[in-house]
Design a protein around this motif. Structure first.
Motif: not given
Length: 539
Positions: A77-101
């Protein structure tokens, strides 16, 4: 077998045919236009050609991030992928956009804004959830190429220079065609009787046919001139369309033109202010809340045709990595989206009408993707996520076929579609520009479109190179038929009125005010800075 004329007679005949009244005036303006645009044409040609082949180049540049091996298992699911992506960056990172392919061989991409202001793309394997790597958005090769193409990496100054170069390319092309066009046929046709007229016409057509091909047997400047002319005449129509289709995207004139088209309801979609009414500069009166959900928040009722801060907002969006998606008073061009259809660039971004009444539950990214599937959009789009309590999901679908373009606003609480803007909602101007953009970018009919764009771009670069060689061969150190230190062609002793040419320059100056100012500047420099000569020798 035709008689051979003496060399002196041949030169005289050539001069009589070539140096017609007004020839040197056109040549002078062609020289000034070419002198200015030469370096910019080379940059535009190289960067534009590279950008046309972005779909083929990027997977080769970043194969370990963009490309995955398809497997026979469902994607996470996209939200599970988003969680993995967020964990790869510092805590202060803010999500801007997602590309759907939906391409099974491509990774999932999420773009975050970091505390320092940079923007970082995170790539995740959609099957295993493995983080494949990150890329700085502004340092990505295609982004650097795009910014070189648009503004030479010089910000607003570079943007204006590139816009001027595009405008002066129009002058260069038109004067080049006028200089190329043979004029011997008319003189020969009127020399004597119908028989000679027919013979003159045939000779004129033969001259045109010969002028379409370089004189490969010639050497020196005659060869370069024939090569320059042949390339220019073959490219003329395509190059004109190429330049014109790119001008609506320029940073100064393009934004003003977009605002004008929006104001007269030829650009922005009908009913962009809500209620299904034509675009207006004030909120339509007498509409109920349900009709105006697409434009409900205070601050969005301003007339964006006169939104003078728009350029600064866009610069901030491109370079500062802001996370202000769906903030009050913003337009589509301000959002952190890589591609926004021209027609909706100046359309205000709506706010959530349920921000104050919803209990706090929000739609997930996976729910938005599922909703887009029900709307018929499967793949190849970007989602700007809401960054505030009143923000909305903004979906931008910018495919190769302009008729499939979509811009969808989805309420983050209820999932309600606040607005679904399609090609059929565009004004006439925007529909034409949508097709021009797709053709200009080499996207509309696949590889053939890319190759045609590359041929036009590299052909314009060849014009710049051959023009420079011609100038070098006749520069002041070698020729006495030039004026001033630049080696400009000499003036005519008694130039004709050339009213059509002057009217054309005036029209260009009115349509493109920045260019109009430079036309006046060039005219003043030509009259005041460069000496006057009456030499009428042939080119």
């Amino acid at each position: 077998m035709s008689a051979t004329l003496p060399a002196s007679a041949t030169r005289a005949a050539r001069a009589a045919g070539a140096v017609h009244p007004g020839y040197r005036t056109l040549w002078r303006w062609h020289f000034y236009a070419g002198l200015f645009v030469m370096p910019f044409l080379i940059v535009l040609a190289i960067t534009g050609t590279i950008y046309c082949f972005q779909p083929q180049i990027e997977p080769l540049l970043y194969p370990h991030r963009l490309v995955v091996a398809p497997v026979a298992m469902p994607r996470l699911p996209a939200d599970a992928l988003l969680t993995r992506a967020r964990e790869a960056l510092p805590p202060g990172a803010r999500l801007l956009r997602a590309h759907v392919e939906a391409n099974p061989a491509r990774s999932a991409e999420f773009v975050f804004a970091l505390d320092g202001g940079a923007k970082e793309s995170v790539y995740v394997n959609p099957y295993s959830g493995e983080v494949l790597g990150t890329l700085d958005v502004e340092s990505r090769f295609m982004q650097v190429d795009r910014m070189l193409h648009r503004k030479l990496l010089l910000g607003k100054t570079g943007e204006l220079l590139m816009e001027l170069a595009a405008c002066w390319t129009l002058v260069m092309i038109v004067t080049g065609v006028a200089l190329w066009w043979p004029r011997q046929s008319g003189a020969r046709g009127s020399a004597g009787g119908a028989a000679k007229g027919a013979s003159g016409l045939a000779a004129g057509l033969a001259t045109i046919r010969a002028a379409l091909w370089p004189r490969f047997g010639a050497t020196g400047r005659p060869f370069w001139k024939s090569l320059h002319s042949a390339i220019g005449i073959w490219l003329a129509v395509g190059a004109l369309l190429f330049v014109v289709s790119g001008l609506p995207w320029t940073g100064s004139w393009g934004k003003q033109f977009k605002a004008l088209a929006t104001r007269v309801s030829l650009g922005a979609p009908r009913g962009a202010w809500g209620g299904g009414l034509p675009l207006q500069s004030t909120l339509p009166s007498g509409q109920n809340a349900a009709q105006n959900t697409a434009h409900a928040a205070p601050g969005n009722h301003a007339d964006h045709a006169e939104h003078t801060e728009h350029t600064e907002h866009t610069e901030h969006a491109e370079h500062a990595g802001h996370d202000m998606a769906s903030m009050p008073g913003m337009v589509m061009d301000d959002l952190p989206l890589p591609n926004v259809p021209w027609a909706v660039g100046a359309v205000p971004v709506p706010q959530s009408p349920e921000a104050r009444t919803s209990p706090g539950s929000r739609w997930t990214l996976e729910q938005v993707i599922a909703q887009m599937r029900t709307l018929g959009v499967q793949s190849g789009y970007d989602i700007a996520l809401p960054a505030t309590a009143t923000g909305v999901y903004v979906v931008s679908y910018f495919p190769a076929d302009p008729k499939e373009e979509r811009t969808v606003y989805i309420d983050q609480y209820s999932g309600k579609v606040l607005k679904d803007i399609r090609y059929g909602d565009y004004g006439a101007v925007s529909q034409a520009i949508a097709y021009g953009t797709s053709l200009h970018m080499g996207r509309y009919f696949g590889l053939a479109n890319q190759l045609i764009c590359a041929a036009i771009s590299l052909g314009l670069a060849a014009l710049a190179v051959t023009g420079f060689v011609m100038w070098w061969l006749r520069r002041p150190a070698r020729s006495s038929r030039t004026t001033g230190g630049l080696g400009a062609p000499s003036r005519e002793r008694a130039a004709p009125p050339m009213r059509a040419w002057k009217a054309g320059l005036a029209v260009l100056g009115v349509i493109f005010p920045l260019m109009g100012a430079t036309i006046v500047a060039v005219w003043l420099l030509d009259r005041l800075a460069f000496g006057r000569t009456n030499n009428l020798s042939s080119s």
